[in-house]
Design an enzyme around this catalytic site. Structure first.
Site, mmCIF file in Angstrom:
data_model
loop_
_atom_site.group_PDB
_atom_site.id
_atom_site.type_symbol
_atom_site.label_atom_id
_atom_site.label_comp_id
_atom_site.label_asym_id
_atom_site.label_seq_id
_atom_site.Cartn_x
_atom_site.Cartn_y
_atom_site.Cartn_z
ATOM 1 C CE LYS A 88 2.121 3.608 2.303
ATOM 2 N NZ LYS A 88 0.692 3.755 2.529
ATOM 3 C CE LYS A 114 2.768 0.161 4.372
ATOM 4 N NZ LYS A 114 1.547 0.827 4.092
HETATM 5 C C1 PBG Z 1 -2.598 2.734 2.378
HETATM 6 C C2 PBG Z 1 -1.829 1.578 2.887
HETATM 7 C C3 PBG Z 1 -1.161 0.609 2.140
HETATM 8 C C4 PBG Z 1 -0.631 -0.295 3.068
HETATM 9 C C5 PBG Z 1 -1.001 0.131 4.320
HETATM 10 N N1 PBG Z 1 -1.729 1.300 4.195
HETATM 11 C C6 PBG Z 1 -1.048 0.431 0.684
HETATM 12 C C7 PBG Z 1 -0.386 1.440 -0.158
HETATM 13 O O1 PBG Z 1 0.158 2.442 0.299
HETATM 14 O O2 PBG Z 1 -0.429 1.245 -1.372
HETATM 15 C C8 PBG Z 1 0.169 -1.502 2.734
HETATM 16 C C9 PBG Z 1 0.204 -2.557 3.782
HETATM 17 C C10 PBG Z 1 0.706 -3.867 3.325
HETATM 18 O O3 PBG Z 1 1.176 -4.044 2.188
HETATM 19 O O4 PBG Z 1 0.640 -4.803 4.139
HETATM 20 N N2 PBG Z 1 -3.909 2.710 2.849
#
Ligand code: PBG
Length: 327
Positions: free
Chosen positions: A194, A247
């Site tokens: 991520k 992601k």
């Molecule tokens: C954290 C989380 C995020 C997303 C999914 N889970 C945000 C982040 O890490 O700041 C992003 C998902 C998206 O942008 O569609 N809970």
């Protein structure tokens, strides 16, 4: 013209083109992310994500039915709690928003598969993804909080948990607590690779989870790196992740490819809020053909090696796959 090899031969008609397609996809691989909130009668459109909504619990069943009717079999739930505190304690509360959503959802639409996002950022007053230690998140102090949140989701009915916070050791901590409580069979999908990404912008507005100070760069990955992503993915598999996720998706197709070649578990890709917002905005301006672009973008993610796709366009994609437009 003496030319025995003519690539165009296989593109001659649609039957043949479909026969020799190299990338196959199926709607059973789609996961639809949804936002649940406290209150009643709420079905608020998220301003930066037109077509996506916040649902209060009473409005949730109808929305879930729509998902099932569209042919999507799995959802990912995100919660917006009533109250936030320093620790993020409403994340694991028995009467927390996700816990209640699971109960309501599974009762109303039991045929769906319920996955929950396990993170603290929507629940902490400071908006960071864990317990603070000074001006940074304390990794090891955060692990038990994540573990107890994951357990409470499973106890409330989650079919799978998906830790999205990039804390070292999170998969092992969650696997351990689930096993100790008799949930050996519940799979973990880790957000393994991520990146610290600006493509999460609309989500943070949607989930009210932007950090109050600083950024997430001490835990989410630097987007210049791919070997580090492989390390993260392999570590999570070792710790017991059943699926690993990359992601965002579209700017990270090379990462999806590399990870899918290295691990022997299914690889999911999350086409995030900013990817959705970009396509939606251009479509609303009439600048692109929305359906065509959605199909092309999704196919690229599968072609890169993803076997599972999380997308805000999941309902539309299921239809396009049914119609044979892609897949
Ligand atoms: C954290 C989380 C995020 C997303 C999914 N889970 C945000 C982040 O890490 O700041 C992003 C998902 C998206 O942008 O569609 N809970």
């Amino acid at each position: 013209m003496n030319m025995v090899k003519r690539p165009r031969r296989l593109r001659g008609n649609v039957t043949l083109r479909k026969m020799v397609r190299e990338t196959r996809m199926d709607k059973s691989s789609l996961i639809y992310p949804m936002f649940v909130t406290e209150g009643r009668g709420i079905r608020h459109e998220i301003p930066s994500m037109p077509g996506q909504y916040h649902y209060s619990l009473d409005m949730l069943p109808a929305a879930l039915e729509e998902v099932a009717e569209a042919g999507v079999s799995s959802i990912m739930l995100f919660g917006i709690p009533e109250t936030k505190d320093e620790q993020g304690s409403s994340a694991w509360a028995e009467e927390g928003i996700i816990q209640k959503a699971l109960a309501a959802g599974k009762k109303a639409v039991p045929e769906l598969y319920y996955i929950t996002d396990v993170c603290m950022c929507e629940y902490t007053s400071h908006g960071h993804c864990g317990a603070l230690g000074g001006h940074d998140v304390d990794n090891d102090k955060t692990l038990p909080l994540l573990a107890k949140t994951a357990l409470s989701h499973v106890q409330a009915g989650a079919d799978m948990v998906a830790p999205s916070v990039m804390m070292d050791g999170r998969v092992a901590a969650i696997r351990q607590i689930l096993d100790e409580n008799g949930h050996e069979e519940t799979p973990i999908m880790s957000y393994a690779v991520k990146y610290a990404s600006a493509f999460y912008g609309p989500f943070r507005e949607a989930a009210d989870s932007a950090p109050a100070f600083g950024d997430r760069k001490t835990y989410q990955m630097d987007y210049h790196n791919v070997k580090e992503g492989l390390k993260e993915a392999l570590l999570d598999v070792e710790e017991g992740a059943d699926l690993v996720m990359v992601k965002p998706a579209l700017s990270y197709l090379d990462v999806i490819r590399r990870v899918s070649e290295q691990v022997h578990v299914p690889v999911a890709a999350y086409s995030v809020s900013g990817e959705y917002a970009m396509i939606k905005a251009a479509a609303m301006k009439g600048w692109i053909d929305e359906a065509a672009v959605v199909c092309e973008a999704a196919a690229s993610i599968y072609r890169a090696g993803a076997g599972v796709l999380l997308s805000y366009y999941a309902k539309e994609l299921a239809k396009f796959m049914d119609e044979g437009r892609i897949g």
